[in-house]
Design an enzyme around this catalytic site. Structure first.
Site, PDB file in Angstrom:
ATOM      1  N   ASN A  29      15.533  32.501 -17.580  1.00 26.96           N
ATOM      2  CA  ASN A  29      16.754  31.883 -17.566  1.00 26.96           C
ATOM      3  C   ASN A  29      18.085  32.771 -17.781  1.00 26.96           C
ATOM      4  O   ASN A  29      17.946  33.763 -18.344  1.00 26.96           O
ATOM      5  CB  ASN A  29      16.971  31.253 -19.202  1.00 26.96           C
ATOM      6  CG  ASN A  29      17.671  30.093 -19.339  1.00 26.96           C
ATOM      7  OD1 ASN A  29      17.992  29.327 -18.399  1.00 26.96           O
ATOM      8  ND2 ASN A  29      18.127  30.005 -20.632  1.00 26.96           N
ATOM      9  N   ASP A  95      12.219  38.103 -18.597  1.00 28.09           N
ATOM     10  CA  ASP A  95      12.686  37.008 -19.249  1.00 28.09           C
ATOM     11  C   ASP A  95      11.690  35.992 -19.716  1.00 28.09           C
ATOM     12  O   ASP A  95      10.524  36.449 -20.047  1.00 28.09           O
ATOM     13  CB  ASP A  95      13.841  36.512 -18.880  1.00 28.09           C
ATOM     14  CG  ASP A  95      14.749  35.585 -19.830  1.00 28.09           C
ATOM     15  OD1 ASP A  95      15.595  36.261 -20.369  1.00 28.09           O
ATOM     16  OD2 ASP A  95      14.747  34.439 -19.659  1.00 28.09           O
ATOM     17  N   TRP A  96      11.936  34.676 -19.437  1.00 28.94           N
ATOM     18  CA  TRP A  96      10.831  33.752 -19.780  1.00 28.94           C
ATOM     19  C   TRP A  96       9.605  33.699 -18.806  1.00 28.94           C
ATOM     20  O   TRP A  96       8.524  33.207 -19.225  1.00 28.94           O
ATOM     21  CB  TRP A  96      11.482  32.355 -19.794  1.00 28.94           C
ATOM     22  CG  TRP A  96      12.092  31.859 -21.067  1.00 28.94           C
ATOM     23  CD1 TRP A  96      13.375  31.832 -21.259  1.00 28.94           C
ATOM     24  CD2 TRP A  96      11.469  31.511 -22.327  1.00 28.94           C
ATOM     25  NE1 TRP A  96      13.486  31.491 -22.564  1.00 28.94           N
ATOM     26  CE2 TRP A  96      12.198  31.192 -23.284  1.00 28.94           C
ATOM     27  CE3 TRP A  96      10.131  31.468 -22.476  1.00 28.94           C
ATOM     28  CZ2 TRP A  96      11.892  30.859 -24.454  1.00 28.94           C
ATOM     29  CZ3 TRP A  96       9.789  31.129 -23.838  1.00 28.94           C
ATOM     30  CH2 TRP A  96      10.657  30.955 -25.018  1.00 28.94           C
ATOM     31  N   GLU A 119      11.764  42.807 -20.229  1.00 31.34           N
ATOM     32  CA  GLU A 119      13.017  41.958 -20.785  1.00 31.34           C
ATOM     33  C   GLU A 119      12.584  40.343 -21.096  1.00 31.34           C
ATOM     34  O   GLU A 119      13.394  39.454 -20.846  1.00 31.34           O
ATOM     35  CB  GLU A 119      14.182  42.109 -19.970  1.00 31.34           C
ATOM     36  CG  GLU A 119      15.257  43.423 -20.159  1.00 31.34           C
ATOM     37  CD  GLU A 119      15.726  43.462 -21.889  1.00 31.34           C
ATOM     38  OE1 GLU A 119      16.231  42.586 -22.213  1.00 31.34           O
ATOM     39  OE2 GLU A 119      15.166  44.495 -22.280  1.00 31.34           O
ATOM     40  N   HIS A 249      20.276  43.253 -19.500  1.00 30.66           N
ATOM     41  CA  HIS A 249      19.281  42.523 -19.666  1.00 30.66           C
ATOM     42  C   HIS A 249      18.346  42.236 -18.229  1.00 30.66           C
ATOM     43  O   HIS A 249      17.180  42.377 -17.902  1.00 30.66           O
ATOM     44  CB  HIS A 249      19.478  41.103 -20.252  1.00 30.66           C
ATOM     45  CG  HIS A 249      18.368  39.915 -20.277  1.00 30.66           C
ATOM     46  ND1 HIS A 249      17.342  40.434 -20.856  1.00 30.66           N
ATOM     47  CD2 HIS A 249      18.220  38.853 -19.623  1.00 30.66           C
ATOM     48  CE1 HIS A 249      16.436  39.349 -20.711  1.00 30.66           C
ATOM     49  NE2 HIS A 249      16.882  38.325 -19.863  1.00 30.66           N
TER      50      HIS A 249
END
Length: 272
Positions: A29, A95-96, A119, A249
């Site tokens: 995201n 991320d996700w 991350e 990130h």
């Protein structure tokens, strides 16, 4: 980009078309498969087929009437793998994409050859204290009813302030609903309970799984801090860690050459 029908909707994806075993790249995201484009330009995957889908409701993929919970995304990616007939694959998550990848590894223990991650949250957070100070305040606001809607749906805060390169994919409030839901999926102090349980199960399996793993991290990192790197080194079997120089990130966009080199070197070990 290509597209395939998945669970009554469709998912778009990048596909390098190599003849070798597949490597599936999962974004998070508020991005899309575009996140991986520069990394794939620099990577030497040894003839492997690289595939990067747009998660359902994101990028150019369909936007069916879903809640867009973590469990929904897992179901769609799982079905996506079946739709393309992908077997004995390597998963790469950011991320996700990390949480999705962990659950896929748990579901397909004999079908995933390796798991690279960066991350992304690996387990439920015990409390808000695990956030950095800036992130803590922002995510409290995003998870507050009405204020989060105003920030993400009305003011387009996530795109304009975090990921402006993806603005074309999220032009209106409806298209941004999956982005808002992701901010509310991070399990903190046991909530939301179903997502916390799913991630706890994924982390527990990751700690048992013998498949090769690669953790790529920056210093000091945003989600993956030095303390979390050390936890992974202590608890995860068959783990390789690589530190790269990146300012924030979004490692695949911020340091694509370094990330490509790390992934390429790790994948070569599968051929030895």
């Amino acid at each position: 980009m290509l597209a395939v029908e998945v669970l009554g909707s469709h998912m778009h994806y990048l596909d390098t078309g190599g003849d070798g075993p597949p490597v599936v790249f999962l974004h998070g995201n508020p991005t899309s498969s575009r996140l991986w484009a520069k990394t794939l330009e620099h990577a030497d995957l040894g003839g492997r087929r690289a595939i990067a889908p747009d998660l359902i409701g994101m990028g150019r993929s369909g936007r069916p009437d879903l809640e867009y919970r973590l469990a929904d995304h897992v179901e769609y990616v799982d079905a996506f793998l079946d739709a393309l007939g992908l077997r004995r694959l390597v998963l790469v998550g950011h991320d996700w994409g990390v949480a999705i990848g962990m659950e896929l590894l748990r579901r397909r223990p004999d079908g995933v050859r390796g798991f690279a991650f960066m991350e992304g949250h690996l387990r439920p957070l015990e409390s808000w204290g695990e956030f950095d100070e800036g992130g803590r305040e922002v995510f409290r606001r995003l998870r507050t009813r009405d204020e989060g809607e105003r920030m993400v749906l009305d003011d387009n805060w996530l795109i304009t302030q975090v990921a402006p390169d993806y603005a074309e994919f999220y032009p209106d409030a409806r298209s941004r609903r999956p982005l808002l839901q992701w901010t509310r999926e991070i399990p903190i102090a046991g909530e939301p309970g179903d997502t916390a349980a799913l991630m706890a199960a994924g982390w527990a399996h990751l700690r048992r799984s013998p498949v090769p793993k690669l953790l790529v991290h920056a210093a000091p990192g945003v989600v993956v801090t030095p303390a979390k790197v050390e936890q992974c080194r202590a608890e995860l079997p068959a783990l390789t860690t690589v530190r790269i120089d990146a300012p924030g990130h979004f490692l695949p966009a911020e340091a694509p050459e370094a990330l490509a080199a790390a992934l390429s070197a790790w994948l070569r070990t599968f051929d030895e």
